[in-house]
Write an enzyme that holds these catalytic residues in place. Structure first.
Site, PDB file in Angstrom:
ATOM      1  N   SER A 194      -5.124  14.584 -13.384  1.00 44.89           N
ATOM      2  CA  SER A 194      -3.819  15.012 -14.432  1.00 44.89           C
ATOM      3  C   SER A 194      -4.524  13.702 -14.982  1.00 44.89           C
ATOM      4  O   SER A 194      -4.766  12.024 -15.203  1.00 44.89           O
ATOM      5  CB  SER A 194      -2.745  14.421 -13.137  1.00 44.89           C
ATOM      6  N   CYS A 320      16.290   1.473  -0.835  1.00 46.71           N
ATOM      7  CA  CYS A 320      17.285   1.350  -1.164  1.00 46.71           C
ATOM      8  C   CYS A 320      17.260   1.704  -3.018  1.00 46.71           C
ATOM      9  O   CYS A 320      17.121   0.509  -3.623  1.00 46.71           O
ATOM     10  CB  CYS A 320      17.566  -0.304  -0.648  1.00 46.71           C
TER      11      CYS A 320
END
Length: 460
Positions: A194, A320
């Protein structure tokens, strides 16, 4: 403001910017037409293909441009599976592949195929022997990244390719993270990458398919890009992608040596400056510009926000954070600490002074976040008397279950246990990791009606 997230997307390289601007005036016509504007566009496209093929290490007619790296991966996987459908519908991948590979595998399973995930060690590397053992007579394709996107560990592509060659299975390599630094070890059958990972424009991927590899493009037929990537080519972006790849490869050796010194400084200094930190990934076989570490008792989302406020852009595989409720599949497969995870990936040209400032800022940021969460600041004191304890941390997200465990471990005697009830997926990684860092014994996990019970025995 120092940008330390080149593994997600590198800043546009100056050569890419120059090539993009120049080709906007020359590469707008249809390269399939015979008039001069079309011939001019075709010359630009052919030159870009030759430059990219040289960097990849393949023939120009083996390489096509796609609309993204993800599209290149999906095209490579689906085309190979379709081309070898008579062999079988079994796919082998490593457990730490990019999500584009794992999503393609999930789609194959939903359609009746089978997928084998090869596990990795704590550094994130596969064992060539384990990978070879996963290959079967009905294996249609194997996939292995050249280097991990999250922790930078370089995979043994050459050895795995040899095992695949011995069994007649094509190997697709996701080279998105490593192609800027040099060619991939030989032996692969398909390769995807990419452009925005090496400083080219977003929206350009490349897929190389070696001659002789059975490949059947999926979807309606199209004349462009050998029928493997439909749609009108974005020639200015492709030219810029190829030009920047050539430019970064020309300076790769010197820049890799320079950035490796800076990353080594981070790997060594962070554990010295910040207590309760685990640096993850292979310390030697790794990308030169990337380092990942995890901090106990830290909320990953808050940590990233505080670093951003201090002027540093970094990323995280912690559960988290606002973008996910589960830990990174890479950290989970490695079995390492996930809470407070930080990935630092330095772009080309990063100044040594920026790294020094990051090391100066980080301890205070981590300490501040830990203080807000009420994390313990000293080891547990001796407790000759006491009973086994149970902590109800259901409904609480990382790092709270581990913080509450650390607060009470000193309240049980040596040999006593603390049972943590938690329904946060990160606890499955972080509690065992805490035990290893703290010298306590992780007894095990048992499923409950809601969540799991994690048992820890105090031995220190």
């Amino acid at each position: 403001m120092p940008y330390f997230d080149a593994a997600s997307s590198a800043p546009l390289h100056p050569v890419a910017r120059q090539a993009l601007q120049a080709s906007l005036d020359e590469g707008w016509a249809d390269p399939a037409r015979l008039y001069r504007e079309g011939r001019r566009a075709r010359l630009l496209l052919d030159a870009a293909r030759e430059a990219a093929a040289e960097a990849v290490g393949c023939r120009p007619d083996e390489l096509v441009f796609t609309s993204s790296g993800t599209r290149a991966v999906h095209t490579g996987i689906y085309g190979s599976l379709s081309g070898r459908r008579r062999v079988g519908r079994h796919l082998v991948v490593s457990a730490v592949e990019h999500s584009s590979v794992l999503h393609a595998g999930a789609a194959l399973e939903a359609d009746g195929g089978t997928v084998t995930e090869v596990p990795v060690d704590r550094t994130g590397a596969v064992s060539p022997a384990a990978y070879a053992a996963a290959l079967r007579p009905d294996t249609a394709l194997a996939c292995l990244q050249s280097a991990n996107h999250e922790v930078g560990t370089v995979q043994p592509v050459g050895e795995v390719a040899e095992a695949c060659r011995a069994t007649g299975v094509p190997l697709l390599v996701d080279a998105a993270q490593s192609l800027a630094w040099g060619p991939v070890e030989d032996g692969w059958s398909l390769l995807a990458a990419s452009a925005h990972k090496w400083g080219g424009p977003a929206g350009v991927g490349l897929l190389a398919v070696r001659k002789g590899v059975r490949f059947a493009p999926q979807g309606p037929a199209d004349e462009r890009e050998s029928g493997r990537s439909p749609g009108f080519e974005n020639i200015p972006a492709i030219v810029a992608a190829a030009a920047s790849l050539r430019a970064v490869r020309a300076e790769a050796a010197a820049e890799a040596e320079r950035l490796r010194v800076l990353v080594d400084r981070v790997r060594v200094r962070v554990p010295e400056l910040v207590p309760d930190v685990e640096v993850v990934g292979d310390p030697v076989r790794r990308l030169p510009h990337l380092v990942t570490f995890s901090c106990l008792y830290v909320d990953g989302e808050t940590l990233l926000h505080e670093l951003d406020r201090s002027g540093f852009s970094v990323s995280s595989g912690s559960s988290c954070t606002s973008s996910t409720l589960t830990p990174s599949h890479v950290l989970r497969a490695m079995g390492v600490l996930s809470e407070g995870n930080v990935r630092v990936s330095l772009p080309v040209g990063t100044a040594s002074s920026d790294v020094d400032r990051f090391l100066a800022v980080l301890p205070g940021v981590v300490s501040s976040v830990r203080q807000k969460l009420g994390a313990p600041t000293s080891p547990p004191s001796p407790a000759p008397d006491g009973t086994d304890l149970t902590i109800d941390a259901l409904g609480k997200r990382c790092p709270i279950p581990v913080i509450e465990l650390a607060k009470v471990i000193g309240d049980v005697p040596l040999g006593g246990t603390v049972t943590v009830l938690a329904d946060d997926e990160a606890a499955r990684l972080d509690i065992p990791a805490w035990c290893e860092m703290r010298g306590q014994e992780y007894v095990g996990e048992s499923r409950r009606e809601r969540g799991s019970a994690y048992v820890v025995r105090r031995v220190e």
